[in-house]
Design an enzyme around this catalytic site. Structure first.
Site, PDB file in Angstrom:
ATOM      1  CG  PHE A  23       2.910  -2.470  -6.519  1.00 56.27           C
ATOM      2  CD1 PHE A  23       1.825  -1.657  -6.211  1.00 56.27           C
ATOM      3  CD2 PHE A  23       4.057  -2.372  -5.741  1.00 56.27           C
ATOM      4  CE1 PHE A  23       1.876  -0.771  -5.146  1.00 56.27           C
ATOM      5  CE2 PHE A  23       4.114  -1.493  -4.686  1.00 56.27           C
ATOM      6  CZ  PHE A  23       3.028  -0.686  -4.379  1.00 56.27           C
ATOM      7  CB  VAL A  82       5.211  -8.346  -1.769  1.00 61.26           C
ATOM      8  CG1 VAL A  82       4.450  -7.444  -0.803  1.00 61.26           C
ATOM      9  CG2 VAL A  82       4.240  -9.101  -2.664  1.00 61.26           C
ATOM     10  CG  HIS A  89      -0.070  -2.200   2.394  1.00 62.26           C
ATOM     11  ND1 HIS A  89      -1.440  -2.172   2.424  1.00 62.26           N
ATOM     12  CD2 HIS A  89       0.269  -2.340   1.082  1.00 62.26           C
ATOM     13  CE1 HIS A  89      -1.913  -2.297   1.194  1.00 62.26           C
ATOM     14  NE2 HIS A  89      -0.897  -2.398   0.367  1.00 62.26           N
TER      15      HIS A  89
HETATM   16  N1  INI Z   1       1.613  -4.803  -4.459  1.00 63.24           N
HETATM   17  C1  INI Z   1       2.717  -5.462  -4.891  1.00 63.24           C
HETATM   18  O1  INI Z   1       2.663  -6.209  -5.871  1.00 63.24           O
HETATM   19  N2  INI Z   1       3.896  -5.292  -4.218  1.00 63.24           N
HETATM   20  C2  INI Z   1       4.004  -4.479  -3.122  1.00 63.24           C
HETATM   21  O2  INI Z   1       5.133  -4.354  -2.564  1.00 63.24           O
HETATM   22  C3  INI Z   1       2.846  -3.805  -2.680  1.00 63.24           C
HETATM   23  N3  INI Z   1       2.930  -2.930  -1.518  1.00 63.24           N
HETATM   24  O3  INI Z   1       3.913  -3.009  -0.790  1.00 63.24           O
HETATM   25  O4  INI Z   1       2.035  -2.168  -1.252  1.00 63.24           O
HETATM   26  C4  INI Z   1       1.640  -3.983  -3.376  1.00 63.24           C
HETATM   27  N4  INI Z   1       0.516  -3.360  -2.996  1.00 63.24           N
HETATM   28  C5  INI Z   1      -0.619  -3.220  -3.875  1.00 63.24           C
HETATM   29  C6  INI Z   1      -1.568  -4.396  -3.755  1.00 63.24           C
HETATM   30  O5  INI Z   1      -1.035  -5.555  -4.366  1.00 63.24           O
HETATM   31  C7  INI Z   1      -2.896  -4.088  -4.453  1.00 63.24           C
HETATM   32  O6  INI Z   1      -2.661  -3.842  -5.810  1.00 63.24           O
HETATM   33  C8  INI Z   1      -3.622  -2.893  -3.834  1.00 63.24           C
HETATM   34  O7  INI Z   1      -3.717  -3.033  -2.445  1.00 63.24           O
HETATM   35  C9  INI Z   1      -5.043  -2.752  -4.440  1.00 63.24           C
HETATM   36  O8  INI Z   1      -5.794  -3.945  -4.208  1.00 63.24           O
END
Ligand code: INI
Length: 154
Positions: A23, A82, A89
């Site tokens: 991500f 993140v 979220h």
């Molecule tokens: N995951 C990240 O690594 N960074 C982010 O900014 C982020 N946002 O903002 O949503 C994010 N969400 C996904 C999360 O880590 C999980 O992969 C997802 O919720 C499934 O479990």
């Protein structure tokens, strides 16, 4: 006489695991490059480094914990980005990953370092991934090497 223990920042002989989330890969790929470069500059060979990609920051802990418990690594370097969006979220993701990584440090015999950016904006993240505020991936790798060295001496 006071006995003082200080960690050397050298890779040594053991293996390092790097867990990196996909991500915001635009940012996390730079963190990974910084971590690998730092390990290699401090003496690690390619064979000492294992990289594990996970989907997002929330998935870092499960992979990092398994690596830490495997007995095959002297440290686990955790990398992610993140970035705040329109909803709360972000707060849940930050809490989950910070808590998960700190739990590994309590539960496991190997250090897990926190190279997870938690930023308000993409610009802040880019600044910390190899531009004007350094590279948090390299910092997490340095911290891993020093912590391993300190623990070895205790
Ligand atoms: N995951 C990240 O690594 N960074 C982010 O900014 C982020 N946002 O903002 O949503 C994010 N969400 C996904 C999360 O880590 C999980 O992969 C997802 O919720 C499934 O479990």
């Amino acid at each position: 006489m006071i006995k003082e223990i200080k960690g050397q920042v050298t890779a040594g002989k053991g293996n390092y695991a790097v867990v990196v989330s996909r991500f915001n890969e635009f940012v996390t790929a730079k963190l990974l490059a910084g971590a690998i470069d730092c390990l290699k500059r401090h003496g690690a060979s390619d064979e000492q480094i294992t990289v594990v990609w996970v989907p997002g920051a929330c998935e870092i802990t499960i992979a990092a914990k398994k690596l830490a418990q495997s007995g095959r690594y002297i440290a686990v370097i955790c990398l992610g980005a993140v970035i705040r969006g329109q909803t709360p979220h972000y707060d849940y993701v930050c809490q989950q990953v910070a808590r998960g990584i700190s739990q590994i440090n309590y539960d496991c015999a190997v250090p897990a370092t926190f190279g997870v950016l938690t930023c308000e904006t993409l610009e802040q993240a880019v600044e910390r991934a190899g531009t004007k505020m350094g590279n948090a991936g390299a910092d997490a790798a340095l911290t891993a090497m020093e912590t391993v060295n300190v623990i070895e001496q205790i």
